[in-house]
Design an enzyme around this catalytic site. Structure first.
Site, mmCIF file in Angstrom:
data_model
loop_
_atom_site.group_PDB
_atom_site.id
_atom_site.type_symbol
_atom_site.label_atom_id
_atom_site.label_comp_id
_atom_site.label_asym_id
_atom_site.label_seq_id
_atom_site.Cartn_x
_atom_site.Cartn_y
_atom_site.Cartn_z
ATOM 1 N N ARG A 565 -2.701 0.362 -6.087
ATOM 2 C CA ARG A 565 -2.545 -0.874 -5.334
ATOM 3 C C ARG A 565 -3.600 -0.995 -4.248
ATOM 4 N NH1 ARG A 565 2.802 -1.281 -2.611
ATOM 5 N NH2 ARG A 565 2.121 0.773 -1.947
ATOM 6 N N SER A 626 -2.716 10.649 -3.662
ATOM 7 C CA SER A 626 -1.643 11.631 -3.820
ATOM 8 C C SER A 626 -1.983 12.707 -4.844
ATOM 9 C CB SER A 626 -0.350 10.923 -4.212
ATOM 10 O OG SER A 626 -0.141 9.837 -3.364
ATOM 11 N N ASP A 680 0.549 10.996 0.036
ATOM 12 C CA ASP A 680 1.679 10.049 0.104
ATOM 13 C C ASP A 680 2.821 10.561 0.978
ATOM 14 O OD1 ASP A 680 2.215 11.983 -1.775
ATOM 15 O OD2 ASP A 680 3.103 10.624 -3.251
#
Ligand code: ADP
Ligand code: MG
Length: 939
Positions: A565, A626, A680
């Site tokens: 994203r 991540s 993350d």
């Protein structure tokens, strides 16, 4: 009206003109709309009977029986039954052959009980029963092997287990001393043990209605409802009877002590009067008192009122008094009295004989209506009473008998319809297909009764298709079945427990895991030791959590979760606002070259900036990445290894931020200012930290699992400096990769690990996270099927497919209410032919696996919070954990179990859990914002 009593035959012209008879018949006919209402009331009364707080006032008692399964036909062996009847003890030995219960062999013996025993010492009663058992066994030359026994004890009990029931009060002529308030199973077992019959074990106690249901289960479809309409017939003549296979020699039959009742398999979680929440339980409705609250008053006839007034319990058992076989003769008698008084019957002759209670028996009423041209029977029955009926009287009496019995049948059917609709509703089904075992003198041999049942159910419960099955061999065989099922379940339970035992961690196991985690954390932080630690404890260069004063506009990237994203994040005093766009990363790019991957990322950023009209802005960018990185600075991070399906070449060992910057240059995108790269877990901690300054831990339980927390700089041997704190990305998924957790891995875990793309790696993660739990469950199910504990030993071929059992299935299956259509959908998708018991067992497996995951996660967190508490020299630490991940958020028990276990393992820490909302996106922006706050704007 004609609809209401389908079997009520149209009057013959001769009868039509007698308006008194017509009125009586009308009074005994209940309109269809009224039956609908009554069915609703019955369902409501049933719900009240099951409700924790409404149960004690309910008219329909809904007694739990602790019978949680019906026979499946595999039951095998010898089973003893002892039944306490009115003034007799019946003993029964049943041999089942595991052949679908088609032809059990049975031996009976009945003993008369001396009157003084029924009213003497309790001990004497149980000694007498034990003596009967002893004599029966001696005569039947049975072996001395373990012999499970069922005890039919038809008195009001407070049952708490299948083999545990306190007598509440005696009835039916019994009043033995020192028994009320005691566990009658234990009393019987002690008496049996005294006779050196300790191979006989009382495994089940039951009331007398459940037997019918248990004898009607056929191979394919279990019988889950039983209706007893009037007295059942059972061999009760003292002496020996052997019933076996097809060549059955039936003993003389006498009515046993049975009323009118119904039982059915209810969803256990709805039975709030017991602790049981899994599976189903047979509920004895005890519906005889339905209407005692006045709800049936408008359908009571003057005849019912007379019967009630003359009974020993006026005002009580209103339903029973309209349907019970003790009362049908009485109702008829009062109709006859009333019509005779109106001169509509027996004109001129004396009917005084009818004034005597009980002169007209229910079985006579049944005889009268059962014969097609039964005028002769009617005549002889009435004459035997001393009446002088003419032809017209006889046909009128016959008509009245039909009306009384039809009404009873209609009421039974209405009650049954309520039970069926309730089952259909609570199982969340569009249509219920069910077998109903039926017994009792009203049913046996009376096609009229069956016709009424069928047609009324069709009208009142059209969503249910009930197949009525006559019960055979009465309640004794049923009691043996209950016993056999209990024995089968117990053996199965033992095997299941053995298989699942390695997955069940106790407190000490978890304390040990916590200690090991703590040890690995120390190793990971130490300058010399960190290379050999399985928990890498990576510095993140994030040294401050947000203080709420952060402001500005930031770009954020989120790579490494389920989606890639790009976001724009506005951090303002009023709060955080975001806009984002999801972009697909084609597999070819994930597994192509690093250049192509980062070029693609820049393309996505440009596309996003164009859409958001941000092309002219140079915004600070936070990058949630991540994957495990060796971070050298906030904006400098060397990729240690790809995971989660990424394998782009030329990236491992490189600075990821630099790779992004180079791509921007290649694409001539000058307005990109990468400020920070974050894991993350860190993003999650930061986004929750913005709301709650005590949030100093981040936790992820999604596809994978990981955690980060604020460590004292002086403890971080891998980074220069002793002042303040730094967030440490633990990378705890790899905990155990050095073998330190080998003792808790089960064979299932090892198989799952071997079939991954990184065997031997991420061992802790493989016990906990969403990517693996479904797989663990799948392997356990296969092992259980192999042992014939599940699916009759035949799992579907589909179940052998890797990853076919999704972790989200655990969430669905573990929710209460196994009958939910989603569960049926899962079983259907997996092509599993699962019985209801199978699904109960599957639920136990899922629960065991997810609970272990949550407990292990808690052990890890306990090590973290305890370390933080010690670091800070506190007796009590109060801290918040920011959490993200679909498993944590959507699983029905995971978070609860995690928190409970953590409280247990770290009692000196008060830990609050805060689910993060979009931690990865928001968190990256906040890291950037904090960096800008600390270094000052414009840097
Ligand atoms: P990621 O960890 O990739 O960022 P998520 O936090 O959304 O993504 O976790 C996705 C994982 O969550 C899936 O791999 C799946 O195993 C698991 N999952 C998805 N739905 C559920 C659910 N309803 N209950 C439990 N686990 C789920
Ligand atoms: Mg995620």
């Amino acid at each position: 009206l004609p609809q209401a009593s389908p079997a009520l035959r149209p009057c013959t012209p001769g009868l039509m003109n007698c308006h008194q008879v017509q009125r009586a018949l009308r009074a005994l006919t209940i309109p269809l709309e009224r039956l609908h209402i009554m069915k609703g009331h019955m369902m409501q009364a049933m719900r009240r009977g099951l409700g924790r707080y409404t149960h004690s006032q309910a008219t329909v008692k809904m007694l739990p029986t602790y019978i949680c399964a019906t026979p499946d036909g595999t039951e095998k062996g010898d089973f003893l039954v002892v039944e306490l009847c009115q003034s007799q003890v019946r003993t029964l030995l049943v041999t089942l052959f595991g052949d679908g219960n088609l032809s059990p062999q049975m031996m009976y013996k009945t003993f008369d009980m001396p009157e003084d025993i029924m009213r003497g010492e309790g001990e004497a009663l149980f000694d007498f029963i034990a003596q009967c058992v002893s004599q029966f066994l001696a005569d039947s030359s049975s072996s001395l092997e373990h012999l499970p026994m069922g005890f039919v004890f038809p008195f009001s009990c407070r049952q708490t287990q299948l083999n545990k029931a306190e007598l509440i009060s005696w009835s039916k002529g019994f009043s033995c001393r020192d028994v009320e308030g005691k566990d009658v199973v234990q009393l019987l077992q002690s008496a049996i043990n005294k006779r050196e019959l300790s191979h006989v074990e009382v495994v089940a106690l039951m009331n007398d209605t459940v037997g019918t249901m248990m004898t009607c289960s056929t191979e394919g479809r279990p019988c889950e409802v039983a209706l007893v309409a009037g007295e059942q017939w059972a061999p009760r003549v003292p002496g020996w009877w052997v019933l076996g296979g097809l060549s059955r020699c039936s003993p003389p039959l006498l009515p046993a002590d049975k009323g009118s009742n119904c039982c059915f398999m209810a969803e256990a979680h709805l039975v709030e009067t017991t602790e049981e929440t899994s599976g189903r339980m047979c509920i004895n409705t005890e519906w005889g008192r339905f209407g005692d609250d006045g709800i049936l008053n408008d359908i009571l006839t003057p005849y019912d009122e007379c019967v009630d007034e003359e009974s020993s319990s006026p005002g009580e058992k209103r339903f029973e008094k309209m349907v019970g076989s003790l009362y049908l003769g009485e109702i008829t008698r009062h109709v006859l009295i009333a019509l005779a008084a109106e001169k509509a019957l027996f004109a001129g002759s004396s009917v005084d004989v009818l004034k005597e209670k009980g002169v007209l028996k229910t079985h006579q009423v049944l005889e009268i209506i059962n014969v097609e041209e039964g005028i002769a029977v009617t005549k002889s029955t009435l004459e035997a009473l001393g009446l002088e009926p003419n032809e017209r009287d006889c046909s009128r009496v016959q008509q009245i008998c039909r009306a009384v019995v039809s009404r009873a049948a209609t009421l039974y059917a209405t009650g049954l319809a309520a039970v069926l609709s309730y089952m259909c509703q609570t199982r969340d089904m569009d249509q219920l297909l069910v077998n109903v075992g039926v017994d009792g003198e009203l049913y046996q041999g009376h096609t009229r009764f069956e016709e009424i049942l069928q047609s009324v159910i069709k009208l009142l419960a059209p969503e249910c298709v009930a197949t009525l099955l006559p019960s055979t061999d009465g309640s004794g065989r049923g009691a043996a079945m209950v016993t056999a099922v209990a024995v089968r379940l117990e053996a199965q339970r033992r095997e299941v427990a053995e298989l699942l035992a390695p997955l069940r961690l106790n407190h000490d196991d978890l304390v040990q895991v916590q200690a090991l985690m703590r040890q690995e954390m120390e190793l990971g932080l130490g300058q010399e030791t960190h290379a050999s630690a399985s928990v890498r404890m990576l510095p993140t260069y994030v040294c401050h959590t947000p203080d709420g004063t952060e402001q500005g506009e930031f770009l954020a990237l989120d790579l490494g979760g389920t989606n890639f994203r790009v976001l724009v994040v506005h951090v303002r005093e009023e709060g955080i606002h975001m806009a984002s766009e999801i972009y697909v990363i084609p597999t070819a790019i994930m597994q192509g070259t690093g250049e192509a991957l980062f070029d693609h990322i820049i393309d996505c950023i440009v596309d996003f900036q164009k859409k958001q009209d941000l092309m002219t802005h140079t915004l600070p960018l936070g990058f949630t990445f991540s994957f495990p990185c060796q971070q050298v600075g906030l904006d400098k991070a060397l990729l240690l290894t790809w995971t989660k399906g990424f394998s782009a070449s030329g990236c491992v060992g490189e600075d990821v931020v630099q790779l992004l910057r180079e791509a921007a240059e290649r694409k001539h995108h000058a307005g990109l200012k990468v400020v920070a790269l974050v894991n993350d877990t860190v993003g999650t901690m930061m986004s929750c930290g913005y709301e709650d300054p005590k949030c100093e831990i981040g936790l992820i339980v999604g596809t994978g699992t990981n955690a980060c927390y604020m460590e004292e700089m002086r403890n971080v041997g891998t980074v220069e400096g002793d002042e303040g704190r730094m967030c440490i990305n633990m990378e705890w998924g790899a905990f155990g990769d050095n073998g330190c957790l080998d003792h808790i891995f089960t064979s299932f875990d090892r198989v799952v690990d071997e079939q991954t793309i990184n065997p031997g790696k991420q061992r802790f993660e493989k016990l906990i996270s969403g990517m693996y739990l479904g797989e663990i469950v799948r392997h356990i199910l296969l092992a259980m099927a192999d042992k014939e504990l599940l699916f009759h030993g035949n799992p579907s071929p589909k179940l052998y497919t890797k990853d076919i059992f999704k972790t989200k299935f655990l969430s669905t299956i573990e929710l209460n209410g196994l009958a939910l259509r989603q569960i049926r959908q899962i079983l259907q998708d997996l092509e599993l032919n699962a019985s209801f018991e199978d699904s109960v067992l599957m639920r136990e497996v899922c629960h065991t696996v997810s609970m272990r995951a949550a407990q292990l996660c808690a052990a890890g967190l306990a090590a973290v919070v305890e370390k933080m508490r010690e670091n800070r020299g506190l007796d009590q630490l109060s801290v918040t954990v920011g959490v993200d991940g679909t498993l944590y958020k959507l699983h029905p028990n995971f978070s609860h179990c995690l928190q409970r276990t953590l409280r247990d393992l770290a009692p000196n820490c008060t830990v609050t859990f805060m689910p993060s909302e979009d931690g990865s996106g928001k968190g990256a922006a906040l890291v950037a914002a904090v960096a800008c706050r600390i270094t000052g704007p414009g840097q």
